[in-house]
Design a protein around this motif. Structure first.
Motif, PDB file in Angstrom:
ATOM      1  N   MET A  39      25.138  14.646 -38.989  1.00 34.66           N
ATOM      2  CA  MET A  39      24.628  15.892 -39.554  1.00 34.66           C
ATOM      3  C   MET A  39      24.158  15.679 -40.995  1.00 34.66           C
ATOM      4  N   LEU A  40      24.892  14.891 -41.754  1.00 28.01           N
ATOM      5  CA  LEU A  40      24.502  14.614 -43.133  1.00 28.01           C
ATOM      6  C   LEU A  40      23.148  13.899 -43.175  1.00 28.01           C
ATOM      7  N   VAL A  41      22.973  12.895 -42.327  1.00 24.87           N
ATOM      8  CA  VAL A  41      21.705  12.169 -42.291  1.00 24.87           C
ATOM      9  C   VAL A  41      20.565  13.110 -41.897  1.00 24.87           C
ATOM     10  N   ALA A  42      20.777  13.921 -40.866  1.00 27.33           N
ATOM     11  CA  ALA A  42      19.721  14.837 -40.404  1.00 27.33           C
ATOM     12  C   ALA A  42      19.349  15.850 -41.479  1.00 27.33           C
ATOM     13  N   THR A  43      20.341  16.388 -42.180  1.00 27.29           N
ATOM     14  CA  THR A  43      20.026  17.377 -43.216  1.00 27.29           C
ATOM     15  C   THR A  43      19.337  16.735 -44.410  1.00 27.29           C
ATOM     16  N   LEU A  44      19.674  15.496 -44.719  1.00 28.83           N
ATOM     17  CA  LEU A  44      18.984  14.804 -45.804  1.00 28.83           C
ATOM     18  C   LEU A  44      17.529  14.526 -45.434  1.00 28.83           C
ATOM     19  N   VAL A  45      17.281  14.156 -44.185  1.00 34.32           N
ATOM     20  CA  VAL A  45      15.901  13.950 -43.738  1.00 34.32           C
ATOM     21  C   VAL A  45      15.133  15.262 -43.829  1.00 34.32           C
ATOM     22  N   LEU A  46      15.759  16.361 -43.406  1.00 35.08           N
ATOM     23  CA  LEU A  46      15.102  17.676 -43.502  1.00 35.08           C
ATOM     24  C   LEU A  46      14.764  18.017 -44.948  1.00 35.08           C
ATOM     25  N   ALA A  47      15.678  17.717 -45.851  1.00 34.37           N
ATOM     26  CA  ALA A  47      15.464  18.066 -47.253  1.00 34.37           C
ATOM     27  C   ALA A  47      14.429  17.162 -47.921  1.00 34.37           C
ATOM     28  N   LEU A  48      14.414  15.890 -47.569  1.00 31.79           N
ATOM     29  CA  LEU A  48      13.564  14.935 -48.269  1.00 31.79           C
ATOM     30  C   LEU A  48      12.186  14.760 -47.643  1.00 31.79           C
ATOM     31  N   ALA A  49      12.040  15.100 -46.364  1.00 26.15           N
ATOM     32  CA  ALA A  49      10.754  14.903 -45.684  1.00 26.15           C
ATOM     33  C   ALA A  49      10.060  16.246 -45.501  1.00 26.15           C
ATOM     34  N   GLN A  50       9.648  16.847 -46.605  1.00 22.30           N
ATOM     35  CA  GLN A  50       9.009  18.158 -46.556  1.00 22.30           C
ATOM     36  C   GLN A  50       7.676  18.127 -45.815  1.00 22.30           C
ATOM     37  N   GLY A  51       6.996  17.002 -45.826  1.00 23.03           N
ATOM     38  CA  GLY A  51       5.704  16.905 -45.167  1.00 23.03           C
ATOM     39  C   GLY A  51       5.800  16.425 -43.724  1.00 23.03           C
ATOM     40  N   ALA A  52       7.006  16.411 -43.175  1.00 26.67           N
ATOM     41  CA  ALA A  52       7.195  15.927 -41.802  1.00 26.67           C
ATOM     42  C   ALA A  52       6.539  16.874 -40.804  1.00 26.67           C
ATOM     43  N   PRO A  53       6.134  16.351 -39.647  1.00 29.96           N
ATOM     44  CA  PRO A  53       5.539  17.216 -38.625  1.00 29.96           C
ATOM     45  C   PRO A  53       6.511  18.306 -38.174  1.00 29.96           C
ATOM     46  N   GLY A  54       5.953  19.409 -37.713  1.00 31.84           N
ATOM     47  CA  GLY A  54       6.769  20.540 -37.287  1.00 31.84           C
ATOM     48  C   GLY A  54       7.710  20.210 -36.143  1.00 31.84           C
ATOM     49  N   TRP A  55       7.270  19.334 -35.220  1.00 29.65           N
ATOM     50  CA  TRP A  55       8.126  18.985 -34.093  1.00 29.65           C
ATOM     51  C   TRP A  55       9.369  18.240 -34.565  1.00 29.65           C
ATOM     52  N   LEU A  60      15.160  18.194 -35.548  1.00 27.31           N
ATOM     53  CA  LEU A  60      16.308  18.017 -36.441  1.00 27.31           C
ATOM     54  C   LEU A  60      17.113  19.308 -36.591  1.00 27.31           C
ATOM     55  N   LEU A  61      16.424  20.444 -36.680  1.00 25.64           N
ATOM     56  CA  LEU A  61      17.136  21.716 -36.777  1.00 25.64           C
ATOM     57  C   LEU A  61      17.918  22.022 -35.498  1.00 25.64           C
ATOM     58  N   ALA A  62      17.341  21.723 -34.351  1.00 29.01           N
ATOM     59  CA  ALA A  62      18.061  21.924 -33.086  1.00 29.01           C
ATOM     60  C   ALA A  62      19.266  20.994 -33.013  1.00 29.01           C
TER      61      ALA A  62
END
Length: 112
Positions: A39-55, A60-62
């Motif tokens: 969960m920590l890794v996934a939330t860090l990716v969400l926070a740091l990869a703002q330009g990531a594709p919507g899918w 990651l949110l799911a």
């Protein structure tokens, strides 16, 4: 969400290594350590990869939702009440992240 995941990881490590604790060195406590680390890794990716594709953001949110619910349930069974409380706070953070994502998408559509 990343702060909650980091706090959950610390709480689960403490419960695993606590001498004399009812869940110290058990498989369930080890599983909770792994799930909070994921969960920590996934939330860090969400926070740091703002330009990531919507899918990717959706995936990651799911995953975070499933991880949060599963970790909270495991913590409940392990009687790790601090971790249960942290996962409730994590659910609130997940909801905020979902609402923030929808607002951002609506704003992008309005400017297109």
């Amino acid at each position: 969400m990343a702060i909650v995941a980091a706090a959950g990881l610390i709480a689960s490590l403490f419960a695993y290594f606590q001498r004399g604790g009812g869940i110290s060195h058990t498989g369930g406590a080890a599983l909770v350590i792994v799930s909070t680390a994921i969960m920590l890794v996934a939330t860090l990716v969400l926070a740091l990869a703002q330009g990531a594709p919507g899918w990717l953001r959706g995936l990651l949110l799911a995953g975070c939702l499933i991880d949060d619910l599963g970790t909270g349930l495991a913590a409940y069974f392990l009687h790790a009440w601090l971790l249960v409380a942290l996962m409730v706070v994590g659910l609130a953070g997940w909801l905020i992240a979902m609402l923030a994502g929808r607002g951002g998408a609506a704003a992008r559509e309005a400017h297109s």
